[in-house]
Structure formats: C-alpha cells, structure tokens
Design an enzyme around this catalytic site. Sequence first.
Site, mmCIF file in Angstrom:
data_model
loop_
_atom_site.group_PDB
_atom_site.id
_atom_site.type_symbol
_atom_site.label_atom_id
_atom_site.label_comp_id
_atom_site.label_asym_id
_atom_site.label_seq_id
_atom_site.Cartn_x
_atom_site.Cartn_y
_atom_site.Cartn_z
ATOM 1 N N SER A 130 28.136 43.058 52.667
ATOM 2 C CA SER A 130 28.664 43.882 51.578
ATOM 3 C C SER A 130 30.178 43.986 51.676
ATOM 4 C CB SER A 130 28.066 45.285 51.656
ATOM 5 O OG SER A 130 28.639 45.958 52.772
ATOM 6 N N LYS A 131 30.740 44.549 50.627
ATOM 7 C CA LYS A 131 32.185 44.745 50.572
ATOM 8 C C LYS A 131 32.624 45.608 51.757
ATOM 9 C CE LYS A 131 35.611 46.675 47.565
ATOM 10 N NZ LYS A 131 35.829 47.714 46.597
ATOM 11 N N ARG A 132 31.783 46.615 52.067
ATOM 12 C CA ARG A 132 32.098 47.529 53.168
ATOM 13 C C ARG A 132 32.209 46.774 54.507
ATOM 14 N NH1 ARG A 132 28.859 52.181 53.642
ATOM 15 N NH2 ARG A 132 28.867 52.222 51.369
#
Length: 505
Positions: free
Chosen positions: A262-264
């Site tokens: 994910s972006k995180r």
Amino acid sequence: MNEKVRVRFAPSPTGPLHIGGVRTALFNYLFAKRHKGDFILRIEDTDQSRYVEGAEQYIINALNWCGIPFDEGPGKESNCGPYRQSERKELYHQYALRLVEEGKAYYAFDTPERLDFHRKDHEAKGKTFIYNWHNRLKLSNSLSLSPLELKAKLNAGEDYVIRFKSPQDEQLVLHDLIRGRINIDTNILDDKVLFKSDGMPTYHLANIVDDHLMGISHVIRGEEWLPSLALHQLLYDAFGWKAPQFAHLPLIMKPVGKGKLSKRDGEKGGFPVFPLSWNDSIGYKEAGYLPEALVNFLALLGWNPGTEQELFSLDELVQAFSLDRVNKSGARFDPEKAKWYNHQYLQKKSNPELAEWFLSYVQENLTSFSVRTLDLDYLTKVIGLIKERATFVSDFWELGSYFFLTPSSYNEKAVNKAWKAETSEIMEQIVPLLEKIDAFESSNIETIVKTWIADQELSFGKVMPPLRLVIVGDMKGPHLFDILELLGKEESVHRIKTAISNLPN
Ligand code: GLU
C-alpha cells in the site's frame, strides 16, 4: 496464436497509477509485443464520483516515461475509439436493454433505503443479503411486478437500475491462463447492476462491451478482478460473444509480512509506490530511478524467465515473456532490489550522459553551494572515478562533493587516526614536491611521491592517509593520485596548505 493479439490496460482515472498498475500495463505491453499484437489504453471513467482531475494525463505520462507506450488510446485514435468510456456512454444502454428483452437482465426499482433495510434485516438474523434468485421475486423489479405495474413505473420515469439475472443451480467452469481451471457454483453470485440510475453503465457492463467491440483477445489484469470473472464469463455467454482469454496477475505484497503493498508501506519504508510524483508522494522518476531499471524490476515481480538471468533490456523482456511463467502466488515487493537494478542501469550509462544529468541535478538541488566548477568535461571525469559506488545520480554529490569544494572540515575519527605530531611537517614537504611536477598526471605523481617516501625512509602509512585526509576531508574516495590529477596542481597544493593551517601542528 491464430487470431491477432490485442490487449488492453484499462485503468480508472481515480488517482495516480500505483506501481502494481504499472506492472499490469507492463505485462500487457510485453505480451502484446511478444505476439506482434496491439497494446491499447482504455480509460474506464464511468464512475463519475471517483473521477480525479489529472489522473488520465498522469497515466499516459507514466506509460510514456516507462517506455511502454500504447498503440491505441486517448489521443491515438484508431478504428475502435473513442477510448474513454465516458465518450462511449450512448453505446452501453442498448446492450443492457438487449439483455432485458432477452430475459437475461431486468429492471430493478429498489431504492437505496429499501436495499439497506433488507441488508440490515438479514444481518440481524445472522444472514447475508444477496440480491439473486433467492429473493429477487420478493423485491421491486420487472420480474416481480406485473406488466402494468412495470409500465406505470417506467412511464412515471422512476429511477431504475438494470440487473443481470444470474443463473440458478449451474456449475461454471472458468479458465485462467495463470490459475488454470476454476469452478464456480452460480448460486453464490448476486444479480450485479449492469446499468445505473445515473444513465451510466457499471464497470462490468462497459468492460465486457468494450473488450468485445475492441477485439480484445486477452484480458491481463490484477488478481483483485478474479471475483468478477464468473459474471464476465456469464455476460459473454449471454451476449453470445466469444470471451477473451483471461490471466489474473498475482498481487504485489508488502516488503515484510503479509498483505497487499500500500501507499502507507512506501511512506513507512521510504520508497516510492508511484512511477511519477503525485501531490506529496514522490515518484520513482523524481527519486532518481531510471525507467529501464524500474521496468526490469517490475517485470520480475511475479514473472520469472526460468533462468538465473536478472538483467533484461525491454527487447529481451519482450522475447522472453510468457504468461506460463507468471506465478500464482503474491510477489513480495523488495525496494532494495529496485535500488540494485538502478545501480546496475546507472553503471551502463556513459559518463558524459551522467555528467549532463548530474549537472541538472546540481543546478536544481544544490543552488546554495558555490561549486568549484561545473564544467561538463570535469564532471565527466569525476563521474568516471566515483560511478562504481553510485546507485543514484544524487549519490555523485554524496560520494564526490570534495571534487568541487575544498574541505573546510575534516572527519574527526580520521584526524585522530592519521594526523600525528610530525604530519604537518611531512605535508609541508609535499607542497614543493608537487609544485615541481610538470606533468601533473596520476601515475607520474604517484611515482614521484612514492620515490620521495622511499628516499626519506618514511612509511606509506605516515604519508598516504594524511594526504588523503587533507585532499578529501575524509578517508574515502577512489585512488588518491587520480583525485590529485583531476583537482590539478594548484588546488591540490591549496588543500594541503589549508589543512596545515587548520589542523594541529
Ligand atoms: N477499470 C478496472 C481497473 O481500474 C479495469 C479492470 C480490468 O482490467 O478489467 O483496474
């Protein structure tokens, strides 16, 4: 393969392209080129509520930067356009109506509130509400209403959706080129909405209609679309169309542990997850990656050539690629491997090319430094000396700032180790020695300095480490005499003198 290979990358412009999307586009591109087919870009923008301004251009820019341009798509019209679904809007309604007329789909008038009521009611009873053969006759639709009631609702212009009538008690056998045979019991399928009350088709209908009309032979997409495969196959059957072949690519997993990247993860791990920068998120391009490195890295994310080979040019990838060698299981994303690829590709670049790149990097990022010289020829030579250890163009500064700036401070540890009581005196003697050299070239300087060390009956350890320290400011760097040659006599002498006055006598 007999029929012409035509594949499409069909992103929804809901934001920047995630690195997984780039991998999907790349696999489509490689497959198309491997089979001398066409690679099409189709923008699936039927969900107006999720439309993000600039996303489409971002996608196009990203594909172009990666060097995997599409053959047909927005701005590259061909027979099958337009390639934006919002511009094909008129087309889809007739297909939905055709299914209604043939009894394969139906009008449904249930309001969102009613559906919500049913959902909650089921939940309270520990059940899951599915709109299908189970209960469709108890709901408000053209299957449950009388013809008169139906007509009245349609005439009154009541909001409706068109739902697909998924079959009861059938066993579907689906085929996926990566996963093989998949069996599905149709009783678990819901009657998906094909056409919405806002006059737009849903993803499912538009996707099938367009893949058919655009002559798509293979659908290569992410694993997250696998649950839609049964409906898609049923839709092809309902229309009486030959379905394309399907290949669902494995998910891209977090660097550590389970779960989808994910972006995180990128924020946490300090690595990009987008090809190009988007708002606050830095992209691979801006982080200093070469597109060919990113492409090579992504190609091996879920695919393997069956050999030990890791470095592939785009052409080599095209030749080697096959869906047979795409894995079923998720591919772990390793940002360190991306760096390794960048290092490899940076080494392949010529020094003058890197010098130009580095020059623009310095001009953009290091405006506060008064750089000794920005002469391209000089930069090229510097890069020749330090390139081996660089992964990014920005590393050239880290590795070689002393080629441009006279050291104004010295690494403390190195000083403690190399700068002894007698060092100043020795360095003072090196000054006239260097000044006397006419051909200030690495090997010549080396011979003269080493002969002098021997003549003085000094040890190398007393001379070479402090000499490096005064020239570089640290103990790092390539062959010292190469550095001296590049800096030139005047600057080398200047550095020795500066150090003598700055360091203890
Ligand atoms: N529009 C879908 C997406 O955003 C396309 C899925 C497909 O390739 O069928 O990924």
